[in-house]
Design an enzyme around this catalytic site. Structure first.
Site, PDB file in Angstrom:
ATOM      1  N   MET A 109       5.111  65.474 -22.010  1.00  0.00           N
ATOM      2  CA  MET A 109       4.325  64.386 -21.445  1.00  0.00           C
ATOM      3  C   MET A 109       3.819  64.725 -20.032  1.00  0.00           C
ATOM      4  SD  MET A 109       4.307  62.640 -24.062  1.00  0.00           S
ATOM      5  CE  MET A 109       3.997  60.894 -24.137  1.00  0.00           C
ATOM      6  N   SER A 133      12.322  66.083 -31.879  1.00  0.00           N
ATOM      7  CA  SER A 133      12.373  66.200 -33.345  1.00  0.00           C
ATOM      8  C   SER A 133      11.351  67.236 -33.842  1.00  0.00           C
ATOM      9  CB  SER A 133      12.168  64.843 -34.025  1.00  0.00           C
ATOM     10  OG  SER A 133      10.860  64.383 -33.825  1.00  0.00           O
ATOM     11  N   ASN A 134      10.210  67.330 -33.182  1.00  0.00           N
ATOM     12  CA  ASN A 134       9.240  68.369 -33.570  1.00  0.00           C
ATOM     13  C   ASN A 134       9.762  69.761 -33.207  1.00  0.00           C
ATOM     14  OD1 ASN A 134       6.532  67.300 -34.688  1.00  0.00           O
ATOM     15  ND2 ASN A 134       7.064  65.849 -33.069  1.00  0.00           N
ATOM     16  N   HIS A 151      -0.592  65.115 -31.289  1.00  0.00           N
ATOM     17  CA  HIS A 151      -0.843  63.801 -30.675  1.00  0.00           C
ATOM     18  C   HIS A 151      -0.823  62.719 -31.757  1.00  0.00           C
ATOM     19  CE1 HIS A 151      -2.356  61.041 -27.664  1.00  0.00           C
ATOM     20  NE2 HIS A 151      -3.174  60.572 -28.599  1.00  0.00           N
TER      21      HIS A 151
HETATM   22  C1  GAR Z   1       5.617  62.974 -30.960  1.00  0.00           C
HETATM   23  O1  GAR Z   1       5.506  61.912 -31.853  1.00  0.00           O
HETATM   24  C2  GAR Z   1       4.267  63.380 -30.420  1.00  0.00           C
HETATM   25  O2  GAR Z   1       3.218  63.079 -31.288  1.00  0.00           O
HETATM   26  C3  GAR Z   1       4.181  62.571 -29.166  1.00  0.00           C
HETATM   27  O3  GAR Z   1       5.466  62.553 -28.644  1.00  0.00           O
HETATM   28  C4  GAR Z   1       6.393  62.553 -29.720  1.00  0.00           C
HETATM   29  C5  GAR Z   1       7.539  63.491 -29.401  1.00  0.00           C
HETATM   30  O4  GAR Z   1       8.575  63.334 -30.315  1.00  0.00           O
HETATM   31  N1  GAR Z   1       3.238  63.157 -28.267  1.00  0.00           N
HETATM   32  C6  GAR Z   1       2.443  62.471 -27.465  1.00  0.00           C
HETATM   33  O5  GAR Z   1       2.459  61.255 -27.402  1.00  0.00           O
HETATM   34  C7  GAR Z   1       1.496  63.319 -26.636  1.00  0.00           C
HETATM   35  N2  GAR Z   1       0.518  62.524 -25.994  1.00  0.00           N
HETATM   36  P1  GAR Z   1       9.719  64.424 -30.451  1.00  0.00           P
HETATM   37  O6  GAR Z   1      10.263  64.683 -29.028  1.00  0.00           O
HETATM   38  O7  GAR Z   1      10.752  63.789 -31.322  1.00  0.00           O
HETATM   39  O8  GAR Z   1       9.121  65.646 -31.054  1.00  0.00           O
END
Ligand code: GAR
Length: 186
Positions: A90, A13-14, A109
């Protein structure tokens, strides 16, 4: 126009928020590469839909972290990437990538660092009884989620649902990541 890469492992989503902001012209940059360490992750469908080149790999197919990171470095070099945005990637970034792109890698994060570094940040914060949660964007260095902080946002939450905290946090993340990238590249 700047050239950026986004690394992700999951839903993306990011990645989508950053890419669409670039495509709308809100960020003066193009997402020229998406890197994913999970060949089945939903972020790959998003890259295809949004027309972004991607490199998907499985760490187990390589002899070492250095070996797959060397391939990534070559791709980043070839694409002329100026900024790497980790968005739910990750995996710990190793020396090969850091030696080549240190000072050009940022991460988002889901906690107010330095509290709750590592995986399960939201769950650990809930177990602790935290009431002020937040999001941090920081430079990536050799430490686990320990590089210099660039931006933080906090929000209060008094319930006990990790899903709810993730949902609130992600809405903040999408805006915050776009704003931060804009600031870095200006
Ligand atoms: C995000 O919420 C980010 O903050 C987290 O993974 C998610 C990915 O979401 N990151 C961590 O936990 C890093 N340690 P997305 O794939 O929908 O962007």
């Amino acid at each position: 126009m700047h050239r950026i890469a986004v690394f992700a492992s999951g839903a993306g989503s990011n990645f989508e928020a950053i890419t669409t902001a670039c495509q709308r012209g809100e960020i003066n940059a193009e997402v020229v590469l998406m890197v994913c360490d999970k060949p089945q992750a939903a972020v790959i469908d998003k890259a295809i839909r949004l027309g972004v080149d991607y490199f998907a790999f499985s760490a187990k197919d390589y002899y070492s972290k250095a070996e797959y990171e060397q391939i990534i470095v070559e791709l980043l070099d070839k694409k002329g990437v100026e900024l790497v945005c980790l968005a739910g990637y990750m995996r710990i970034v190793g020396d090969t990538l850091l030696n080549a792109y240190g000072g050009k890698i940022i991460n988002i994060h889901p906690s107010l660092l330095p509290s709750f570094a590592g995986a399960r940040a939201v769950e650990q914060a809930l177990e602790y009884g935290v009431k002020v949660f937040g999001i941090t964007i920081h430079w990536v260095d050799h430490t686990l989620d320990g590089g210099k902080i660039i931006a933080q946002r906090a929000f209060e939450y008094y319930g006990n649902s990790a899903d709810k905290v993730h949902r609130i946090g992600q809405q903040i993340e999408h805006k915050m990541y776009v704003e931060t990238i804009k600031n870095i590249l200006k």
